[in-house]
Write a protein that holds these residues in place. Structure first.
Motif, PDB file in Angstrom:
ATOM      1  N   GLU A  16       0.738  31.504  79.202  1.00 61.62           N
ATOM      2  CA  GLU A  16       1.586  32.345  80.057  1.00 61.62           C
ATOM      3  C   GLU A  16       0.950  33.715  80.282  1.00 61.62           C
ATOM      4  O   GLU A  16       1.013  34.284  81.386  1.00 61.62           O
ATOM      5  CB  GLU A  16       2.987  32.498  79.443  1.00 61.62           C
ATOM      6  N   GLN A  17       0.322  34.261  79.233  1.00 60.46           N
ATOM      7  CA  GLN A  17      -0.376  35.547  79.387  1.00 60.46           C
ATOM      8  C   GLN A  17      -1.549  35.415  80.348  1.00 60.46           C
ATOM      9  O   GLN A  17      -1.823  36.316  81.139  1.00 60.46           O
ATOM     10  CB  GLN A  17      -0.857  36.042  78.015  1.00 60.46           C
ATOM     11  N   ARG A  45      -1.620  33.273  82.834  1.00 56.06           N
ATOM     12  CA  ARG A  45      -1.028  33.168  84.176  1.00 56.06           C
ATOM     13  C   ARG A  45      -0.634  34.554  84.707  1.00 56.06           C
ATOM     14  O   ARG A  45      -0.763  34.830  85.905  1.00 56.06           O
ATOM     15  CB  ARG A  45       0.192  32.237  84.162  1.00 56.06           C
ATOM     16  N   GLU A  46      -0.170  35.418  83.824  1.00 60.22           N
ATOM     17  CA  GLU A  46       0.188  36.777  84.241  1.00 60.22           C
ATOM     18  C   GLU A  46      -1.060  37.529  84.712  1.00 60.22           C
ATOM     19  O   GLU A  46      -1.023  38.259  85.709  1.00 60.22           O
ATOM     20  CB  GLU A  46       0.850  37.520  83.077  1.00 60.22           C
ATOM     21  N   ARG A  48      -1.853  36.372  88.114  1.00 61.30           N
ATOM     22  CA  ARG A  48      -1.013  37.008  89.135  1.00 61.30           C
ATOM     23  C   ARG A  48      -1.556  38.403  89.479  1.00 61.30           C
ATOM     24  O   ARG A  48      -1.554  38.822  90.634  1.00 61.30           O
ATOM     25  CB  ARG A  48       0.441  37.085  88.663  1.00 61.30           C
ATOM     26  N   GLN A  49      -2.029  39.112  88.432  1.00 61.33           N
ATOM     27  CA  GLN A  49      -2.600  40.446  88.669  1.00 61.33           C
ATOM     28  C   GLN A  49      -3.896  40.343  89.476  1.00 61.33           C
ATOM     29  O   GLN A  49      -4.200  41.204  90.301  1.00 61.33           O
ATOM     30  CB  GLN A  49      -2.868  41.149  87.334  1.00 61.33           C
TER      31      GLN A  49
END
Length: 293
Positions: A282-283, A285-286, A289-290
């Motif tokens: 999840e980190q 994926r974040e 996104r950035q």
């Protein structure tokens, strides 16, 4: 801690910098688990970076030496700040080759002679300064002197040494860098040449108890040298989770999405100090996104 001392001749025409870097090179061996000849090679390059780093003017300036001679070590990299603190990395930490014809560790054989020495100075400007010279010997000290003569037109003498114990620990490591300013006269050069030619090796001096200050003074003996400054430096890695995140973002969202799909968690290891940073999918994926933003 490594002790660095910088001395200057009375007429201010010659500057000599010397370092006892035994602690720094010991840390290199511990972090990278290097074989004896790689400890000597990476140690020498790191010592050179430290000696050159304290010549930088700005507190945030950095200097990177990259040596790639197409030898079995692969590329060697050393990074220094303006206080002489350093970090370094080698592609292949374990190289086993025969001793050279003098019965010494064959640094030149490990590094290779068919390639380049690159010097990058980040001085806080828009673009870093980059200089590159062909490797002349692979022994590193001669290559550093060649760089200064070719790229910066500064007559330079460099001595570097690393003595490795049979158990692969470091017994002694250090070096000196001597640079002549444009107004140095012939008599000064003659004295300097005589001094350098009569000096024992760096590791012989350090093993017999000679300090960094004494080494710097010996090099300029007869020129009425004075100590300009002395400082302590260490092996210092400035990695952080934030830096690793920026590096991951730079590889792009597609690559990050693939990482997140393949593994529940990903581990990134710092090349310079071995510190590990773990990121959940999840980190990752974040960060993807950035990267898209």
């Amino acid at each position: 801690m490594a002790k660095i001392v910088r001395t200057i001749s009375e007429d201010a025409s010659v500057v000599a910098t010397a370092i006892d870097a035994t602690d720094i090179v010991s840390e290199i061996e511990k972090i990278h688990q290097t074989s004896a000849v790689v400890t000597a090679a990476l140690g020498r390059l790191t010592i050179a970076a430290s000696l050159m780093g304290i010549g930088l003017k700005g507190e945030k300036d950095t200097l990177t030496l990259r040596m790639n001679g197409n030898g079995p070590t692969g590329a060697l990299i050393a990074v220094a700040d303006s206080f002489g603190n350093v970090k370094s990395y080698v592609c292949n930490p374990i190289v086993e080759i025969p001793l050279n014809k003098f019965g010494k560790l064959d640094v030149s054989g490990a590094v290779g002679k068919e390639g380049t020495l690159s010097v990058v100075k980040d001085l806080g400007l828009k673009e870093p300064y980059c200089g590159q010279v062909p490797i002349v010997s692979g022994e590193i000290a001669e290559d550093i002197a060649s760089y200064f003569a070719t790229s910066e037109q500064i007559p330079t003498v460099c001595g570097l040494g690393v003595l490795v114990n049979p158990d692969l620990t470091v017994k002694a490591a250090g070096g000196y860098l001597v640079q002549l300013l444009p107004f140095a006269d012939e008599s000064c050069i003659d004295i300097l040449e005589k001094n350098v030619n009569s000096l024992p090796s760096v590791t012989q001096m350090l093993s017999s108890g000679v300090t960094a200050e004494e080494m710097a003074m010996k090099v300029l003996e007869g020129l009425k040298p004075n100590v300009m400054d002395d400082l302590t430096a260490r092996y210092k890695c400035d990695c952080s989770r934030e830096r690793v995140e920026r590096a991951l973002i730079s590889i792009g969202s597609a690559e990050l999405d693939a990482m997140a799909d393949e593994e529940e968690s990903s581990e990134v290891c710092c090349h310079f100090c071995g510190k590990k940073y773990t990121f959940t999918s999840e980190q990752i994926r974040e960060l993807s996104r950035q990267a898209k933003a």
